[in-house]
Design an enzyme around this catalytic site. Structure first.
Site, mmCIF file in Angstrom:
data_model
loop_
_atom_site.group_PDB
_atom_site.id
_atom_site.type_symbol
_atom_site.label_atom_id
_atom_site.label_comp_id
_atom_site.label_asym_id
_atom_site.label_seq_id
_atom_site.Cartn_x
_atom_site.Cartn_y
_atom_site.Cartn_z
ATOM 1 N N TYR A 68 0.822 -1.224 0.000
ATOM 2 C CA TYR A 68 0.000 0.000 0.000
ATOM 3 C C TYR A 68 0.851 1.268 0.000
ATOM 4 O O TYR A 68 0.413 2.297 -0.528
ATOM 5 C CB TYR A 68 -1.030 -0.031 1.138
ATOM 6 C CG TYR A 68 -2.141 -0.994 0.812
ATOM 7 C CD1 TYR A 68 -3.107 -0.681 -0.151
ATOM 8 C CD2 TYR A 68 -2.191 -2.262 1.383
ATOM 9 C CE1 TYR A 68 -4.095 -1.583 -0.498
ATOM 10 C CE2 TYR A 68 -3.185 -3.181 1.044
ATOM 11 C CZ TYR A 68 -4.135 -2.832 0.102
ATOM 12 O OH TYR A 68 -5.108 -3.727 -0.269
ATOM 13 N N HIS A 95 -14.567 1.295 -0.691
ATOM 14 C CA HIS A 95 -13.445 0.407 -0.345
ATOM 15 C C HIS A 95 -12.347 1.133 0.430
ATOM 16 O O HIS A 95 -11.216 0.652 0.489
ATOM 17 C CB HIS A 95 -12.860 -0.240 -1.614
ATOM 18 C CG HIS A 95 -13.771 -1.277 -2.237
ATOM 19 N ND1 HIS A 95 -13.573 -1.814 -3.477
ATOM 20 C CD2 HIS A 95 -14.886 -1.887 -1.747
ATOM 21 C CE1 HIS A 95 -14.534 -2.702 -3.748
ATOM 22 N NE2 HIS A 95 -15.346 -2.748 -2.720
ATOM 23 N N ASN A 144 -17.285 1.211 -20.450
ATOM 24 C CA ASN A 144 -16.131 0.375 -20.092
ATOM 25 C C ASN A 144 -15.267 0.146 -21.317
ATOM 26 O O ASN A 144 -15.704 0.352 -22.451
ATOM 27 C CB ASN A 144 -16.647 -0.971 -19.556
ATOM 28 C CG ASN A 144 -15.754 -1.574 -18.503
ATOM 29 O OD1 ASN A 144 -14.659 -1.079 -18.242
ATOM 30 N ND2 ASN A 144 -16.207 -2.665 -17.903
ATOM 31 N N CYS A 201 -8.477 0.210 18.120
ATOM 32 C CA CYS A 201 -9.546 1.089 18.644
ATOM 33 C C CYS A 201 -10.383 1.739 17.542
ATOM 34 O O CYS A 201 -11.300 2.502 17.827
ATOM 35 C CB CYS A 201 -8.947 2.156 19.555
ATOM 36 S SG CYS A 201 -8.096 3.477 18.674
ATOM 37 N N CYS A 215 -6.764 2.359 13.010
ATOM 38 C CA CYS A 215 -6.190 1.556 14.085
ATOM 39 C C CYS A 215 -6.998 0.260 14.191
ATOM 40 O O CYS A 215 -8.214 0.290 14.396
ATOM 41 C CB CYS A 215 -6.238 2.313 15.408
ATOM 42 S SG CYS A 215 -5.654 1.280 16.778
ATOM 43 N N THR A 246 -15.312 -0.775 -14.444
ATOM 44 C CA THR A 246 -15.253 -1.801 -13.401
ATOM 45 C C THR A 246 -15.624 -3.148 -14.007
ATOM 46 O O THR A 246 -16.525 -3.231 -14.848
ATOM 47 C CB THR A 246 -16.135 -1.440 -12.180
ATOM 48 O OG1 THR A 246 -16.087 -2.522 -11.246
ATOM 49 C CG2 THR A 246 -17.573 -1.132 -12.538
ATOM 50 N N SER A 247 -14.915 -4.206 -13.584
ATOM 51 C CA SER A 247 -15.034 -5.504 -14.251
ATOM 52 C C SER A 247 -16.232 -6.313 -13.767
ATOM 53 O O SER A 247 -16.510 -7.384 -14.305
ATOM 54 C CB SER A 247 -13.753 -6.309 -14.051
ATOM 55 O OG SER A 247 -13.579 -6.603 -12.678
ATOM 56 N N ASP A 260 -7.874 5.714 -4.652
ATOM 57 C CA ASP A 260 -7.135 6.948 -4.969
ATOM 58 C C ASP A 260 -8.036 8.148 -4.702
ATOM 59 O O ASP A 260 -9.228 8.000 -4.418
ATOM 60 C CB ASP A 260 -6.635 6.926 -6.431
ATOM 61 C CG ASP A 260 -7.785 6.896 -7.446
ATOM 62 O OD1 ASP A 260 -8.662 7.792 -7.400
ATOM 63 O OD2 ASP A 260 -7.818 5.973 -8.297
HETATM 64 P P1 OAD Z 1 -10.677 -4.442 -12.308
HETATM 65 O O1 OAD Z 1 -9.200 -4.419 -12.516
HETATM 66 O O2 OAD Z 1 -11.306 -5.709 -11.891
HETATM 67 O O3 OAD Z 1 -11.389 -4.003 -13.671
HETATM 68 C C1 OAD Z 1 -10.965 -2.879 -14.391
HETATM 69 C C2 OAD Z 1 -11.985 -2.572 -15.472
HETATM 70 O O4 OAD Z 1 -11.595 -1.356 -16.109
HETATM 71 C C3 OAD Z 1 -12.102 -3.629 -16.568
HETATM 72 O O5 OAD Z 1 -13.479 -3.830 -16.856
HETATM 73 C C4 OAD Z 1 -11.376 -2.992 -17.768
HETATM 74 O O6 OAD Z 1 -11.936 -3.394 -19.017
HETATM 75 C C5 OAD Z 1 -11.646 -1.526 -17.516
HETATM 76 N N1 OAD Z 1 -10.647 -0.593 -18.097
HETATM 77 C C6 OAD Z 1 -9.304 -0.733 -18.204
HETATM 78 N N2 OAD Z 1 -8.758 0.357 -18.758
HETATM 79 C C7 OAD Z 1 -9.779 1.215 -19.020
HETATM 80 C C8 OAD Z 1 -9.871 2.510 -19.613
HETATM 81 N N3 OAD Z 1 -8.799 3.174 -20.057
HETATM 82 N N4 OAD Z 1 -11.098 3.084 -19.717
HETATM 83 C C9 OAD Z 1 -12.219 2.432 -19.284
HETATM 84 N N5 OAD Z 1 -12.179 1.213 -18.712
HETATM 85 C C10 OAD Z 1 -10.995 0.614 -18.586
HETATM 86 O O7 OAD Z 1 -11.016 -3.253 -11.305
HETATM 87 P P2 OAD Z 1 -12.337 -3.001 -10.442
HETATM 88 O O8 OAD Z 1 -13.551 -3.510 -11.143
HETATM 89 O O9 OAD Z 1 -12.317 -1.598 -10.009
HETATM 90 O O10 OAD Z 1 -11.005 -4.051 -4.274
HETATM 91 O O11 OAD Z 1 -12.057 -3.919 -9.186
HETATM 92 C C11 OAD Z 1 -12.977 -3.937 -8.136
HETATM 93 C C12 OAD Z 1 -12.276 -4.163 -6.831
HETATM 94 O O12 OAD Z 1 -11.469 -5.338 -6.935
HETATM 95 C C13 OAD Z 1 -11.285 -3.085 -6.442
HETATM 96 O O13 OAD Z 1 -11.908 -2.013 -5.766
HETATM 97 C C14 OAD Z 1 -10.346 -3.798 -5.534
HETATM 98 C C15 OAD Z 1 -10.169 -5.055 -6.355
HETATM 99 O O14 OAD Z 1 -9.773 -6.181 -5.683
HETATM 100 C C16 OAD Z 1 -10.277 -4.146 -3.156
HETATM 101 O O15 OAD Z 1 -9.071 -4.025 -3.117
HETATM 102 C C17 OAD Z 1 -11.128 -4.404 -1.945
#
Ligand code: OAD
Length: 230
Positions: free
Chosen positions: A54, A106, A198, A117, A114, A173-174, A92
């Site tokens: 991190y 998230h 997406n 606490c 902490c 988001t995937s 971010d």
């Molecule tokens: P992922 O990495 O699973 O998915 C990223 C998505 O962004 C995919 O659908 C890609 O096709 C798309 N993508 C990539 N580049 C792009 C661009 N330039 N423009 C538009 N889309 C684009 O990420 P998340 O879905 O955010 O959680 O993942 C969800 C959660 O899983 C995160 O918050 C994190 C992770 O584990 C924790 O850490 C708790």
């Protein structure tokens, strides 16, 4: 005119700002086992490794700038009078850097928690297992990030906003992580139209009414122009 809008963002909106996604080719979870760096058990086994992971994310995020997609959403939030709620899975601060308000379900890289606490404060750029909690003094500090197996933040508020929405939009988001991946169904059941923006179809694409594909920096500003022009 479109009424209240709820937008869910994921790592794809920040990809063009230079922050890695998780599941794409070369994504973070292809390089680091998520059980080691993003679970409470991994942290208990090796807190130094988790802090190092991190710390690196925090350093990347600190140098990143919002892109055209973040700026377009900030403009939409300012100008769409029926209301725009941005819910982000991202840790971010790029929505805020563009001038928007976002609900961080998230957690946030910029915050520390902490484990003893539950006090929260602004995280230093570099955290370590010897760092002490400013409230209770214990060396049990962790990034304020929701790990796998933990419950995301602000869920009651988010579900309430989804119930009120006329339009739900998921961006970059995937659709692999719940409960966020089910927001499209929650919104749909409550009567909202749903749209996916997406690079590629998500795992839950069949739940959406409509979809547009391309880089966020192009398709998000174009969609915002359309909504504000209506
Ligand atoms: P992922 O990495 O699973 O998915 C990223 C998505 O962004 C995919 O659908 C890609 O096709 C798309 N993508 C990539 N580049 C792009 C661009 N330039 N423009 C538009 N889309 C684009 O990420 P998340 O879905 O955010 O959680 O993942 C969800 C959660 O899983 C995160 O918050 C994190 C992770 O584990 C924790 O850490 C708790």
């Amino acid at each position: 005119m479109t009424g209240p809008i709820v937008i869910l963002t994921g790592a794809g909106i920040s990809a063009e700002s230079g922050l890695g996604t998780f599941r794409d080719k070369d994504g973070l979870w292809t390089r680091y086992p998520l059980e080691d760096v993003a679970t409470p058990e991994g942290f208990a086994r090796n807190p130094a490794l988790v802090h190092a992971f991190y710390n690196a994310r925090r350093a990347n995020a600190a140098g990143a700038k919002p892109n055209a997609a973040h700026h377009a959403l900030a403009r939409l939030q300012r100008e769409h009078t029926a209301g725009v709620v941005i819910v982000t899975q991202n840790v971010d601060g790029l929505h805020e850097a563009a001038g928007a308000e976002a609900i961080h379900m998230h957690g946030e890289l910029s915050r520390a928690l902490c484990a003893t606490c539950e006090a929260r404060w602004d995280a230093p750029l570099v955290m370590s297992p010897t760092g002490r909690c400013p409230e209770c003094g214990k060396a049990a500090t962790r990034p304020d990030i929701v790990w796998f197996g933990e419950f995301p933040y602000h869920m009651e508020r988010i579900w309430e906003e989804l119930r009120k929405a006329d339009l739900f939009v998921a961006i970059g988001t995937s659709g692999n992580v719940y409960p966020a991946a089910a927001f499209v169904q929650d919104a749909s059941r409550a009567g909202a139209e749903t749209l996916e923006l997406n690079l590629e179809a998500s795992a839950v694409i069949s739940d959406f009414d409509d979809a547009r594909f391309g880089p966020a920096s192009e398709i998000v500003p174009a969609w915002v122009e359309e909504i504000l022009g209506k």
